[in-house]
Design an enzyme around this catalytic site. Structure first.
Site, short mmCIF file in Angstrom:
data_model
loop_
_atom_site.label_atom_id
_atom_site.label_comp_id
_atom_site.label_asym_id
_atom_site.label_seq_id
_atom_site.Cartn_x
_atom_site.Cartn_y
_atom_site.Cartn_z
CB CYS A 135 -0.91 -0.02 1.22
SG CYS A 135 -1.92 1.45 1.40
CB CYS A 138 -0.41 2.34 4.13
SG CYS A 138 -1.98 1.77 3.52
CG ASP A 139 3.39 0.96 4.40
OD1 ASP A 139 2.99 1.44 5.48
OD2 ASP A 139 3.18 -0.21 4.05
#
Ligand code: NAP
Length: 310
Positions: A135, A138-139
């Site tokens: 993701c 997200c990261d």
């Protein structure tokens, strides 16, 4: 609550969507059971660090999950760790059969999530959180000014490449075919970025690195002698997700990809069954959108129950 049902609602899936739905239902005075087969908190527990949840600057996936579970337990939620085998419509409600019991409820919320499709390379799973991610939103921020590879040719892969190109020094977009599934305007936008290099057709053959990702070896699927080695710190595997909704396909309509067909109102094709989170047809699968779905599904179910004097 109906005298014939142990629960007003059985929620299947104990991730952000399911537990947020539980939170809203409990606060509305409903009796709730959450059934989870693997880990309460869901996919996010394997996330090293969350930095995109409003009001929380930084938290580990595990800490976040613990807080969420504790919040619903404090409100009197029943939870159980079982695998759901079948849901049956009993005319006056539903029966949820698991590997070890059967639960009767007036309504059901499906919050089963979806699994990221993995490449299946030997050390891929071990390096999740240490360079391998599924993701970018997200990261991605953990790879600021670094070199990363994005794998896949769909909208998620190309949008991830665009997102990462704003943060990273260099983005390699690796796809197994020369044609992309992504929308043409997204492909065009990717081609315009100076720091995105398209590598097609190539497949990921080997992830290099012991404790952390250090590189990625690629091979041309049409000519095994043609290989490439990328020196990267991060590998974003964006090759689709796998919903696990087969067990409800006799009850609710699924879309072509196997997600439960429902709009932003979280209403499925079956009265009394609502859906929340990543298992629903949607564009953006994030903690925030899962939480939003949980609230929407819960309040829709409350209306359904109240209309039936349950
Ligand atoms: P997707 O469209 O299914 O694309 C998956 C990509 O991964 C494909 O290019 C596929 O290659 C590749 N792939 C699959 N298995 C692979 C493997 N084992 N090794 C290497 N490559 C592999 O998945 P997605 O991009 O996650 O999108 C899912 C759905 O959400 C799609 O309908 C998409 O349009 C939608 N979506 C929409 C938006 C939007 O803004 N409109 C944003 C994100 C997602 P092949 O092409 O060769 O099969």
């Amino acid at each position: 609550m109906s005298a014939t049902h142990a629960y007003d609602c059985v929620i299947i899936g104990g991730g952000t969507a399911g537990l947020t739905a539980a939170l809203y239902l409990l606060r509305a005075g409903k009796r709730v059971l959450v059934i989870e087969k693997q880990v309460f908190g869901g996919q996010i527990v394997s996330s090293d660090c969350i930095e995109n949840f409003p009001t929380i600057a930084r938290i580990s996936g595990m800490e976040y999950a613990d807080l969420l579970v504790q919040q619903v337990l404090d409100l009197g939620c029943d939870v159980t760790m079982e695998e759901v085998m079948e849901i049956r419509d009993t005319q006056d409600g539903f029966e949820t059969r698991t590997d070890s019991g059967t639960y009767r409820s007036a309504g059901v919320i499906l919050a089963t999530g979806a699994k990221h499709r993995a490449l299946g390379l030997p050390n891929e799973r071990e390096l999740v959180g240490n360079g391998v991610s599924y993701c970018a939103v997200c990261d991605g921020a953990f790879f600021r000014d670094r070199k990363v590879a994005v794998i896949g040719g769909g909208n998620t892969a190309l949008q991830s490449a665009l997102f990462l190109s704003d943060l990273c020094e260099q983005v390699y977009l690796v796809h197994r075919r020369a044609q992309f599934r992504a929308h043409q305007h997204t492909v065009d936008a990717v081609r315009k970025r100076d720091n995105i290099q398209l590598l097609t057709p190539y497949v990921a053959h080997c992830i290099q690195g012991g404790e952390r990702v250090q590189g990625l070896e690629l091979v041309d699927p049409q000519d095994a002698t043609n290989t490439l080695r990328l020196s990267v710190d991060g590998i974003f595997v964006t090759i689709g997700q796998i919903p696990q909704n087969e067990f409800v396909q006799h009850l609710v309509r699924l879309d072509e990809q196997g997600y439960i067909a429902a709009g932003e109102n979280c209403v499925t094709s079956h009265p009394g069954i609502y859906v929340a989170g990543d298992c629903r047809s949607k564009q953006l699968r994030q903690l925030t959108t899962a939480a939003a779905d949980g609230a929407v599904a819960a309040m829709a179910l409350c209306d359904y129950l109240n209309a039936r004097n349950v």
